[in-house]
Design a protein around this motif. Structure first.
Motif, mmCIF file in Angstrom:
data_model
loop_
_atom_site.group_PDB
_atom_site.id
_atom_site.type_symbol
_atom_site.label_atom_id
_atom_site.label_comp_id
_atom_site.label_asym_id
_atom_site.label_seq_id
_atom_site.Cartn_x
_atom_site.Cartn_y
_atom_site.Cartn_z
ATOM 1 N N ASP A 5 6.283 17.965 -0.915
ATOM 2 C CA ASP A 5 7.042 16.814 -0.335
ATOM 3 C C ASP A 5 7.729 16.215 -1.108
ATOM 4 O O ASP A 5 8.636 15.526 -0.854
ATOM 5 N N GLY A 6 7.534 16.245 -2.505
ATOM 6 C CA GLY A 6 8.097 15.469 -3.349
ATOM 7 C C GLY A 6 7.948 13.955 -3.690
ATOM 8 O O GLY A 6 7.014 13.351 -2.914
ATOM 9 N N PHE A 7 8.870 13.159 -4.154
ATOM 10 C CA PHE A 7 8.575 11.767 -4.436
ATOM 11 C C PHE A 7 9.944 10.976 -3.832
ATOM 12 O O PHE A 7 11.130 11.462 -4.488
ATOM 13 N N SER A 8 9.771 9.539 -3.746
ATOM 14 C CA SER A 8 10.711 8.768 -3.401
ATOM 15 C C SER A 8 10.684 7.889 -4.570
ATOM 16 O O SER A 8 9.645 7.530 -5.238
ATOM 17 N N LEU A 9 11.754 7.227 -5.084
ATOM 18 C CA LEU A 9 11.777 6.077 -6.078
ATOM 19 C C LEU A 9 11.982 4.890 -5.298
ATOM 20 O O LEU A 9 12.966 4.496 -4.423
ATOM 21 N N LYS A 10 11.018 3.818 -5.532
ATOM 22 C CA LYS A 10 11.235 2.796 -4.587
ATOM 23 C C LYS A 10 10.988 1.453 -5.407
ATOM 24 O O LYS A 10 10.554 1.563 -6.595
ATOM 25 N N GLU A 11 11.719 0.150 -4.903
ATOM 26 C CA GLU A 11 11.578 -1.095 -5.722
ATOM 27 C C GLU A 11 10.892 -1.947 -4.749
ATOM 28 O O GLU A 11 11.228 -2.193 -3.597
ATOM 29 N N THR A 16 0.773 -1.287 0.034
ATOM 30 C CA THR A 16 -0.009 0.122 0.078
ATOM 31 C C THR A 16 0.898 1.174 -0.123
ATOM 32 O O THR A 16 1.916 1.301 0.675
ATOM 33 N N GLN A 17 0.353 2.169 -0.531
ATOM 34 C CA GLN A 17 0.956 3.514 -0.631
ATOM 35 C C GLN A 17 0.118 4.816 -0.603
ATOM 36 O O GLN A 17 -1.165 4.505 -1.363
ATOM 37 N N SER A 18 0.532 5.744 -0.345
ATOM 38 C CA SER A 18 -0.465 7.139 -0.518
ATOM 39 C C SER A 18 -0.378 7.492 -1.900
ATOM 40 O O SER A 18 0.666 7.441 -2.678
ATOM 41 N N LEU A 19 -1.588 8.084 -2.492
ATOM 42 C CA LEU A 19 -1.444 8.709 -3.998
ATOM 43 C C LEU A 19 -2.120 9.940 -3.426
ATOM 44 O O LEU A 19 -3.097 10.340 -2.680
ATOM 45 N N LEU A 20 -1.735 11.044 -4.206
ATOM 46 C CA LEU A 20 -2.107 12.319 -4.193
ATOM 47 C C LEU A 20 -3.340 12.526 -5.167
ATOM 48 O O LEU A 20 -3.668 12.075 -6.209
ATOM 49 N N PHE A 56 7.462 5.584 -8.400
ATOM 50 C CA PHE A 56 7.603 6.744 -7.642
ATOM 51 C C PHE A 56 6.529 6.573 -6.367
ATOM 52 O O PHE A 56 5.410 5.902 -6.804
ATOM 53 N N ALA A 57 6.829 7.320 -5.245
ATOM 54 C CA ALA A 57 5.810 7.102 -4.117
ATOM 55 C C ALA A 57 5.875 8.524 -3.597
ATOM 56 O O ALA A 57 6.957 9.216 -3.516
ATOM 57 N N ALA A 58 4.854 9.238 -3.579
ATOM 58 C CA ALA A 58 4.654 10.454 -2.782
ATOM 59 C C ALA A 58 4.987 10.506 -1.388
ATOM 60 O O ALA A 58 4.904 9.381 -0.501
ATOM 61 N N ASN A 59 5.842 11.386 -1.267
ATOM 62 C CA ASN A 59 6.474 11.500 0.134
ATOM 63 C C ASN A 59 5.380 11.918 1.307
ATOM 64 O O ASN A 59 5.333 11.935 2.384
ATOM 65 N N PHE A 88 15.658 6.140 -3.962
ATOM 66 C CA PHE A 88 16.276 7.603 -3.973
ATOM 67 C C PHE A 88 14.967 8.291 -2.975
ATOM 68 O O PHE A 88 13.841 7.882 -3.117
ATOM 69 N N THR A 89 15.296 9.206 -2.430
ATOM 70 C CA THR A 89 14.206 9.657 -1.361
ATOM 71 C C THR A 89 13.618 10.971 -2.051
ATOM 72 O O THR A 89 12.810 11.470 -1.185
ATOM 73 N N ASP A 90 14.431 11.838 -3.028
ATOM 74 C CA ASP A 90 13.782 12.984 -3.309
ATOM 75 C C ASP A 90 14.169 13.118 -5.003
ATOM 76 O O ASP A 90 15.106 14.003 -5.211
ATOM 77 N N LEU A 91 13.271 12.828 -5.760
ATOM 78 C CA LEU A 91 13.387 13.077 -7.036
ATOM 79 C C LEU A 91 12.261 13.503 -7.845
ATOM 80 O O LEU A 91 11.057 13.503 -7.280
#
Length: 364
Positions: free
Chosen positions: A301-307, A261-265, A288-291, A319-322
């Motif tokens: 807040d920007g986005f992180s890149l997750k695997e 699960t993750q947050s969506l804007l 990408f995942a919203a911070n 990456f925590t801020d892309l």
């Protein structure tokens, strides 16, 4: 009302051979070759249109325009070598590489409300060409039989026609479909979200339809998004918590592989699904995942890149801020093209970003 999507990544470089060491007992110790280096700032910015995607783990397809001619070229990101494979004088629209890397879709516009689609092989030889009266076009490669593509042509009033294009046999047949954005479920079945045609909806059921007998089956309810990969079907739906969504992965047999699960804007009439890509055959899903939470147009807040490993269920943050921009990954998954024109490369080995463009050939 309906969602479109697209995107691509990869790597290669110089090889250095090290002398093998011998231990005291005479057994050769294994040696490790250094990582290959991607050449930075070697594509000329002037005339650059876009990078399309990966042809191999070392070569990408790049597009540039000069003197009213658009050229599609192979470009090796490790050696800097470049070879033009296709040229057109018509207005360039877009290109796409088939899942098996054996065909390239090239769309141009020779006139108003007319598209020419040329299918070429990786060396630029024309396989098939078709003229399509249209205002806009959407398409989906067949992951299970890459020589086929579903093509939807829209008129100016957004009425549409869905066609099945058999590239190698140079055959086009019309399909009777109620929805325009259709993907392949297997060699003889398609899937689509059954969106209402008149009202705005935030979610819709996912349907499977047989191309043999027209039989329809509902796969899932209340989805906001889906994508069919070769080894997994990804679905996204809301949870009981506002703004939190479940990403679910299903095997070709319909068994659950994993979920997260993750947050969506939020946006005015839907939810922002961040850019993502699947490294096919390896079960590695990058997204990408919203911070933060809230509205997309006011987010700071920007986005992180997750695997996400769809088989083990393990997640790691790359990456925590892309900036939120498209990405597409190389077949082996060591790197991804990234950017609004895919003009950068993310090295997943070294966790750094390389810019491919230079200004007028001069190093920045």
């Amino acid at each position: 009302m309906w969602n479109k999507a697209a995107i691509a990544g990869g790597i290669i470089g110089m090889m250095v051979i090290l002398s093998a060491c011998t231990s005291s007992d005479g057994v050769k110790a294994p040696h490790k070759e250094p990582e290959k280096s991607i050449i930075a700032e070697s594509l000329e910015e002037e005339g650059f249109v876009e990078n399309v995607g990966w042809l191999t783990d070392s070569e990408i397809l790049t597009v540039a325009t000069k003197d009213e001619t658009t050229r599609l070229s192979k470009y090796n990101i490790y050696t800097g070598s470049q070879k033009t494979i296709f040229e057109t004088g018509s207005s360039y629209v877009t290109s796409s590489i088939s899942p098996d890397k054996k065909s390239i879709y090239v769309q141009t516009s020779p006139g108003s409300y007319l598209a020419t689609v040329t299918y070429i092989d990786p060396d630029g030889r024309s396989i098939f060409e078709q003229d399509i009266p249209s205002y806009d076009i959407s398409f989906a490669w067949n992951e299970f039989s890459p020589g086929e593509i579903l093509l939807t042509s829209f008129a100016e009033d957004w009425s549409f026609e869905v066609s099945l294009v058999d590239i190698n046999n140079k055959n086009v047949s019309t399909l009777d479909m109620d929805q325009p954005f259709v993907q392949w479920k297997s060699d003889d079945a398609v899937i689509f979200q059954d969106w209402p045609t008149e009202d705005i909806a935030l979610n819709a059921p996912l349907m499977e339809e047989s191309l043999l007998d027209g039989k329809r089956t509902m796969i899932a309810e209340k989805l906001i998004h889906f994508n069919q990969f070769s080894d997994s079907l990804m679905t996204i739906k809301g949870t009981d918590e506002k703004g939190i969504f479940e990403y679910r992965f299903l095997s070709p047999e319909g068994d659950e592989q994993s979920t997260f699960t993750q947050s969506l804007l939020s946006r005015y009439s839907d939810w922002l699904v961040p850019y993502y890509d699947m490294i096919e055959g390896k079960g590695r899903f990058l997204t990408f995942a919203a911070n933060g939470k809230g509205a997309a147009d006011t987010d700071t807040d920007g986005f992180s890149l997750k695997e996400w490993d769809i088989f083990s269920g393990k997640e790691k943050v790359l990456f925590t801020d892309l900036p939120l921009e498209p990405l597409t990954c190389a077949p082996k998954g060591n790197a991804c093209l990234y950017g609004n024109q895919l003009e950068k490369v993310i090295s997943l080995v070294n966790r750094n970003i390389i810019h491919l463009l230079s200004v007028k050939g001069v190093q920045l």
